[in-house]
Design an enzyme around this catalytic site. Structure first.
Site, PDB file in Angstrom:
ATOM      1  N   LYS A  17       0.823  -1.222   0.000  1.00 27.51           N
ATOM      2  CA  LYS A  17       0.000   0.000   0.000  1.00 27.51           C
ATOM      3  C   LYS A  17       0.851   1.263   0.000  1.00 27.51           C
ATOM      4  CE  LYS A  17      -2.090  -0.741   3.935  1.00 27.51           C
ATOM      5  NZ  LYS A  17      -1.663  -2.083   4.331  1.00 27.51           N
TER       6      LYS A  17
ATOM      7  N   ARG B  34      -9.606   1.500   8.862  1.00 32.30           N
ATOM      8  CA  ARG B  34      -9.297   0.092   9.122  1.00 32.30           C
ATOM      9  C   ARG B  34     -10.374  -0.585   9.953  1.00 32.30           C
ATOM     10  NH1 ARG B  34      -3.160   0.972   8.930  1.00 32.30           N
ATOM     11  NH2 ARG B  34      -2.327  -1.099   8.513  1.00 32.30           N
TER      12      ARG B  34
ATOM     13  N   ARG C 112      11.323  -6.730   4.677  1.00 29.72           N
ATOM     14  CA  ARG C 112      11.265  -5.321   5.095  1.00 29.72           C
ATOM     15  C   ARG C 112      11.867  -5.155   6.484  1.00 29.72           C
ATOM     16  NH1 ARG C 112       5.481  -2.422   5.189  1.00 29.72           N
ATOM     17  NH2 ARG C 112       5.255  -3.397   7.228  1.00 29.72           N
TER      18      ARG C 112
ATOM     19  N   ARG D 199      11.723  -2.145  11.161  1.00 26.89           N
ATOM     20  CA  ARG D 199      10.514  -1.723  11.874  1.00 26.89           C
ATOM     21  C   ARG D 199      10.231  -2.648  13.052  1.00 26.89           C
ATOM     22  NH1 ARG D 199       5.384  -0.263   8.145  1.00 26.89           N
ATOM     23  NH2 ARG D 199       4.403  -1.463   9.807  1.00 26.89           N
TER      24      ARG D 199
ATOM     25  N   ARG E 197      -0.851  -8.901  13.244  1.00 29.28           N
ATOM     26  CA  ARG E 197      -1.382  -7.852  12.355  1.00 29.28           C
ATOM     27  C   ARG E 197      -2.265  -8.458  11.279  1.00 29.28           C
ATOM     28  NH1 ARG E 197       4.082  -5.719  10.887  1.00 29.28           N
ATOM     29  NH2 ARG E 197       3.116  -4.593   9.187  1.00 29.28           N
TER      30      ARG E 197
HETATM   31  P1  ADP Z   1       0.985  -2.148   7.702  1.00 26.41           P
HETATM   32  O1  ADP Z   1       2.311  -2.200   7.035  1.00 26.41           O
HETATM   33  O2  ADP Z   1       0.740  -3.285   8.617  1.00 26.41           O
HETATM   34  O3  ADP Z   1      -0.131  -1.887   6.772  1.00 26.41           O
HETATM   35  P2  ADP Z   1       0.995   0.589   8.771  1.00 26.41           P
HETATM   36  O4  ADP Z   1       2.348   1.116   8.548  1.00 26.41           O
HETATM   37  O5  ADP Z   1      -0.090   1.096   7.895  1.00 26.41           O
HETATM   38  O6  ADP Z   1       1.046  -1.000   8.767  1.00 26.41           O
HETATM   39  O7  ADP Z   1       0.558   0.819  10.298  1.00 26.41           O
HETATM   40  C1  ADP Z   1       1.372   0.397  11.364  1.00 26.41           C
HETATM   41  C2  ADP Z   1       0.577   0.375  12.673  1.00 26.41           C
HETATM   42  O8  ADP Z   1       0.028   1.678  12.943  1.00 26.41           O
HETATM   43  C3  ADP Z   1      -0.631  -0.556  12.707  1.00 26.41           C
HETATM   44  O9  ADP Z   1      -0.281  -1.898  12.985  1.00 26.41           O
HETATM   45  C4  ADP Z   1      -1.450   0.087  13.839  1.00 26.41           C
HETATM   46  O10 ADP Z   1      -0.934  -0.203  15.114  1.00 26.41           O
HETATM   47  C5  ADP Z   1      -1.252   1.571  13.590  1.00 26.41           C
HETATM   48  N1  ADP Z   1      -2.301   2.092  12.668  1.00 26.41           N
HETATM   49  C6  ADP Z   1      -2.111   2.563  11.414  1.00 26.41           C
HETATM   50  N2  ADP Z   1      -3.279   2.949  10.864  1.00 26.41           N
HETATM   51  C7  ADP Z   1      -4.247   2.694  11.795  1.00 26.41           C
HETATM   52  C8  ADP Z   1      -5.662   2.841  11.824  1.00 26.41           C
HETATM   53  N3  ADP Z   1      -6.349   3.334  10.775  1.00 26.41           N
HETATM   54  N4  ADP Z   1      -6.321   2.486  12.942  1.00 26.41           N
HETATM   55  C9  ADP Z   1      -5.671   1.998  14.005  1.00 26.41           C
HETATM   56  N5  ADP Z   1      -4.342   1.805  14.041  1.00 26.41           N
HETATM   57  C10 ADP Z   1      -3.625   2.143  12.951  1.00 26.41           C
END
Ligand code: ADP
Length: 191
Positions: free
Chosen positions: A13, A88, A127, A133, A144
Protein backbone atom coordinates in the site's frame (compact mmCIF):
# COMPACT_ATOMS: atom_id res chain seq x y z
CA UNK A 1 -9.75 12.77 -6.16
CA UNK A 2 -10.52 11.20 -2.80
CA UNK A 3 -9.08 7.73 -2.69
CA UNK A 4 -8.43 4.93 -0.26
CA UNK A 5 -5.69 2.34 -0.66
CA UNK A 6 -6.45 -0.91 1.14
CA UNK A 7 -4.82 -4.28 1.51
CA UNK A 8 -3.34 -6.57 4.11
CA UNK A 9 -0.07 -5.67 5.85
CA UNK A 10 2.71 -6.11 3.32
CA UNK A 11 0.47 -5.74 0.25
CA UNK A 12 2.49 -2.73 -0.86
CA UNK A 13 0.00 0.00 0.00
CA UNK A 14 2.60 2.53 1.07
CA UNK A 15 4.77 2.04 -2.01
CA UNK A 16 1.86 2.31 -4.42
CA UNK A 17 0.14 5.10 -2.50
CA UNK A 18 3.09 7.42 -3.15
CA UNK A 19 3.04 6.82 -6.92
CA UNK A 20 -0.72 7.18 -7.19
CA UNK A 21 -0.83 10.35 -5.09
CA UNK A 22 1.90 11.92 -7.20
CA UNK A 23 0.07 10.97 -10.41
CA UNK A 24 -3.07 12.79 -9.26
CA UNK A 25 -1.29 15.68 -7.49
CA UNK A 26 -2.77 14.90 -4.10
CA UNK A 27 -1.08 14.08 -0.77
CA UNK A 28 -0.67 10.45 0.30
CA UNK A 29 -1.75 10.29 3.92
CA UNK A 30 -0.38 7.23 5.68
CA UNK A 31 -1.64 6.77 9.22
CA UNK A 32 1.20 4.29 9.88
CA UNK A 33 3.80 6.88 8.77
CA UNK A 34 2.21 9.62 10.87
CA UNK A 35 2.17 7.34 13.91
CA UNK A 36 5.79 6.31 13.35
CA UNK A 37 6.90 9.95 13.00
CA UNK A 38 5.16 10.76 16.28
CA UNK A 39 6.70 7.77 18.02
CA UNK A 40 10.19 8.74 16.94
CA UNK A 41 9.69 12.35 18.06
CA UNK A 42 8.19 11.19 21.35
CA UNK A 43 5.08 13.37 21.00
CA UNK A 44 2.04 12.72 23.26
CA UNK A 45 0.33 11.06 20.26
CA UNK A 46 3.37 8.86 19.73
CA UNK A 47 3.42 7.87 23.37
CA UNK A 48 -0.26 6.87 23.14
CA UNK A 49 0.24 4.86 19.95
CA UNK A 50 3.51 3.05 20.51
CA UNK A 51 2.36 0.18 22.74
CA UNK A 52 -0.44 -0.76 20.34
CA UNK A 53 1.79 -0.58 17.30
CA UNK A 54 4.57 -2.67 18.80
CA UNK A 55 2.02 -5.36 19.66
CA UNK A 56 0.45 -5.28 16.17
CA UNK A 57 -2.85 -4.00 17.59
CA UNK A 58 -4.85 -1.10 16.22
CA UNK A 59 -4.49 2.26 17.90
CA UNK A 60 -7.91 3.19 19.44
CA UNK A 61 -10.34 4.72 16.96
CA UNK A 62 -10.76 8.02 18.78
CA UNK A 63 -7.01 8.67 18.63
CA UNK A 64 -6.72 7.70 14.96
CA UNK A 65 -9.89 9.51 13.87
CA UNK A 66 -8.83 12.80 15.38
CA UNK A 67 -5.41 12.53 13.81
CA UNK A 68 -6.88 11.93 10.33
CA UNK A 69 -9.43 14.69 10.75
CA UNK A 70 -6.67 17.18 11.54
CA UNK A 71 -4.56 15.98 8.64
CA UNK A 72 -7.24 16.24 5.98
CA UNK A 73 -8.11 19.72 7.24
CA UNK A 74 -4.70 20.91 6.10
CA UNK A 75 -4.56 23.05 2.95
CA UNK A 76 -2.75 20.56 0.74
CA UNK A 77 -5.64 18.12 1.14
CA UNK A 78 -8.27 20.56 -0.20
CA UNK A 79 -8.05 19.21 -3.79
CA UNK A 80 -8.20 15.64 -2.51
CA UNK A 81 -6.12 12.97 -0.85
CA UNK A 82 -5.19 9.34 -0.88
CA UNK A 83 -5.56 7.54 2.43
CA UNK A 84 -3.16 4.68 3.11
CA UNK A 85 -3.99 2.64 6.20
CA UNK A 86 -7.26 4.38 7.01
CA UNK A 87 -10.05 3.46 7.51
CA UNK A 88 -9.30 0.09 9.12
CA UNK A 89 -12.44 -0.43 11.20
CA UNK A 90 -16.16 0.00 10.51
CA UNK A 91 -16.23 2.85 13.03
CA UNK A 92 -13.47 4.59 11.07
CA UNK A 93 -15.50 4.18 7.86
CA UNK A 94 -18.38 6.08 9.44
CA UNK A 95 -16.11 8.72 10.81
CA UNK A 96 -14.48 9.24 7.42
CA UNK A 97 -17.90 9.46 5.75
CA UNK A 98 -18.71 12.33 8.09
CA UNK A 99 -15.43 14.11 7.42
CA UNK A 100 -15.82 13.90 3.64
CA UNK A 101 -19.49 14.84 3.69
CA UNK A 102 -18.63 17.91 5.72
CA UNK A 103 -16.38 19.14 2.90
CA UNK A 104 -19.21 18.65 0.36
CA UNK A 105 -17.32 16.00 -1.57
CA UNK A 106 -17.50 12.24 -1.88
CA UNK A 107 -15.16 9.31 -2.07
CA UNK A 108 -14.11 8.43 -5.64
CA UNK A 109 -12.65 4.94 -5.30
CA UNK A 110 -11.23 2.34 -2.94
CA UNK A 111 -8.30 0.39 -4.33
CA UNK A 112 -7.67 -3.01 -2.75
CA UNK A 113 -4.37 -4.72 -3.43
CA UNK A 114 -4.63 -8.49 -3.37
CA UNK A 115 -1.54 -10.52 -2.56
CA UNK A 116 -1.27 -14.14 -1.46
CA UNK A 117 -0.50 -14.84 2.18
CA UNK A 118 2.80 -16.62 1.61
CA UNK A 119 4.20 -13.76 -0.45
CA UNK A 120 3.18 -11.30 2.25
CA UNK A 121 5.11 -12.97 5.05
CA UNK A 122 8.21 -13.05 2.84
CA UNK A 123 7.89 -9.37 1.99
CA UNK A 124 7.41 -8.33 5.59
CA UNK A 125 10.36 -10.36 6.84
CA UNK A 126 12.47 -8.80 4.13
CA UNK A 127 11.27 -5.32 5.09
CA UNK A 128 12.22 -6.12 8.69
CA UNK A 129 15.80 -6.56 7.53
CA UNK A 130 15.85 -3.41 5.42
CA UNK A 131 13.86 -0.95 7.56
CA UNK A 132 14.13 -2.50 11.00
CA UNK A 133 10.51 -1.72 11.87
CA UNK A 134 9.67 -2.81 15.42
CA UNK A 135 6.41 -4.44 14.29
CA UNK A 136 7.92 -6.62 11.55
CA UNK A 137 8.79 -9.62 13.72
CA UNK A 138 7.12 -12.91 12.85
CA UNK A 139 4.77 -12.97 15.87
CA UNK A 140 3.66 -9.40 15.40
CA UNK A 141 3.23 -9.89 11.64
CA UNK A 142 0.90 -12.79 12.37
CA UNK A 143 -1.07 -10.70 14.87
CA UNK A 144 -1.38 -7.85 12.36
CA UNK A 145 -2.71 -10.28 9.77
CA UNK A 146 -5.30 -11.65 12.21
CA UNK A 147 -6.50 -8.18 13.11
CA UNK A 148 -6.68 -7.26 9.44
CA UNK A 149 -8.85 -10.29 8.70
CA UNK A 150 -11.12 -9.63 11.69
CA UNK A 151 -11.48 -5.88 11.59
CA UNK A 152 -10.47 -4.54 8.19
CA UNK A 153 -11.42 -7.17 5.61
CA UNK A 154 -15.15 -6.58 6.25
CA UNK A 155 -14.68 -3.05 4.91
CA UNK A 156 -14.10 -4.48 1.45
CA UNK A 157 -17.73 -5.60 1.23
CA UNK A 158 -18.95 -2.25 2.50
CA UNK A 159 -17.15 -0.38 -0.28
CA UNK A 160 -18.07 -3.01 -2.87
CA UNK A 161 -21.68 -2.45 -1.89
CA UNK A 162 -21.25 1.25 -2.60
CA UNK A 163 -19.80 0.51 -6.04
CA UNK A 164 -16.46 2.07 -5.13
CA UNK A 165 -14.25 -0.99 -5.01
CA UNK A 166 -11.39 -1.56 -7.44
CA UNK A 167 -9.50 -4.81 -6.87
CA UNK A 168 -5.97 -4.85 -8.23
CA UNK A 169 -3.57 -7.78 -8.36
CA UNK A 170 -0.68 -6.73 -6.11
CA UNK A 171 1.63 -9.58 -7.12
CA UNK A 172 4.69 -9.10 -9.31
CA UNK A 173 6.95 -6.13 -10.01
CA UNK A 174 6.19 -2.81 -8.29
CA UNK A 175 6.01 -0.97 -11.65
CA UNK A 176 3.55 -3.52 -13.06
CA UNK A 177 1.27 -3.11 -10.07
CA UNK A 178 1.45 0.68 -10.45
CA UNK A 179 0.44 0.35 -14.12
CA UNK A 180 -2.56 -1.79 -13.18
CA UNK A 181 -3.68 0.75 -10.58
CA UNK A 182 -3.32 3.68 -13.01
CA UNK A 183 -5.25 1.83 -15.70
CA UNK A 184 -8.10 1.16 -13.27
CA UNK A 185 -8.11 4.65 -11.78
CA UNK A 186 -7.85 6.60 -15.01
CA UNK A 187 -11.33 5.38 -15.92
CA UNK A 188 -12.56 6.71 -12.56
CA UNK A 189 -10.80 10.04 -13.08
CA UNK A 190 -12.53 10.45 -16.45
CA UNK A 191 -15.99 9.62 -15.16
P1 ADP B 1 0.99 -2.15 7.70
O1 ADP B 1 2.31 -2.20 7.04
O2 ADP B 1 0.74 -3.28 8.62
O3 ADP B 1 -0.13 -1.89 6.77
P2 ADP B 1 1.00 0.59 8.77
O4 ADP B 1 2.35 1.12 8.55
O5 ADP B 1 -0.09 1.10 7.89
O6 ADP B 1 1.05 -1.00 8.77
O7 ADP B 1 0.56 0.82 10.30
C1 ADP B 1 1.37 0.40 11.36
C2 ADP B 1 0.58 0.38 12.67
O8 ADP B 1 0.03 1.68 12.94
C3 ADP B 1 -0.63 -0.56 12.71
O9 ADP B 1 -0.28 -1.90 12.99
C4 ADP B 1 -1.45 0.09 13.84
O10 ADP B 1 -0.93 -0.20 15.11
C5 ADP B 1 -1.25 1.57 13.59
N1 ADP B 1 -2.30 2.09 12.67
C6 ADP B 1 -2.11 2.56 11.41
N2 ADP B 1 -3.28 2.95 10.86
C7 ADP B 1 -4.25 2.69 11.79
C8 ADP B 1 -5.66 2.84 11.82
N3 ADP B 1 -6.35 3.33 10.78
N4 ADP B 1 -6.32 2.49 12.94
C9 ADP B 1 -5.67 2.00 14.01
N5 ADP B 1 -4.34 1.81 14.04
C10 ADP B 1 -3.63 2.14 12.95
Amino acid sequence: MRLIMMGPPGAGKGTQAKFVAEHFGIPAISTGDIFRANVSKGTPLGVKAQGYMDAGEYVPDEVTNLMVRNRIDEDDATPGFLLDGYPRTLAQVEELDGMIKFTGHSLDAVVVLTVDAEEIVQRLLQRAEVEGRADDTEDVIRRRQEIYTEQTEPLIDVYRGRGLLIEVDGMGEVADVTERIFAALDTVAQS
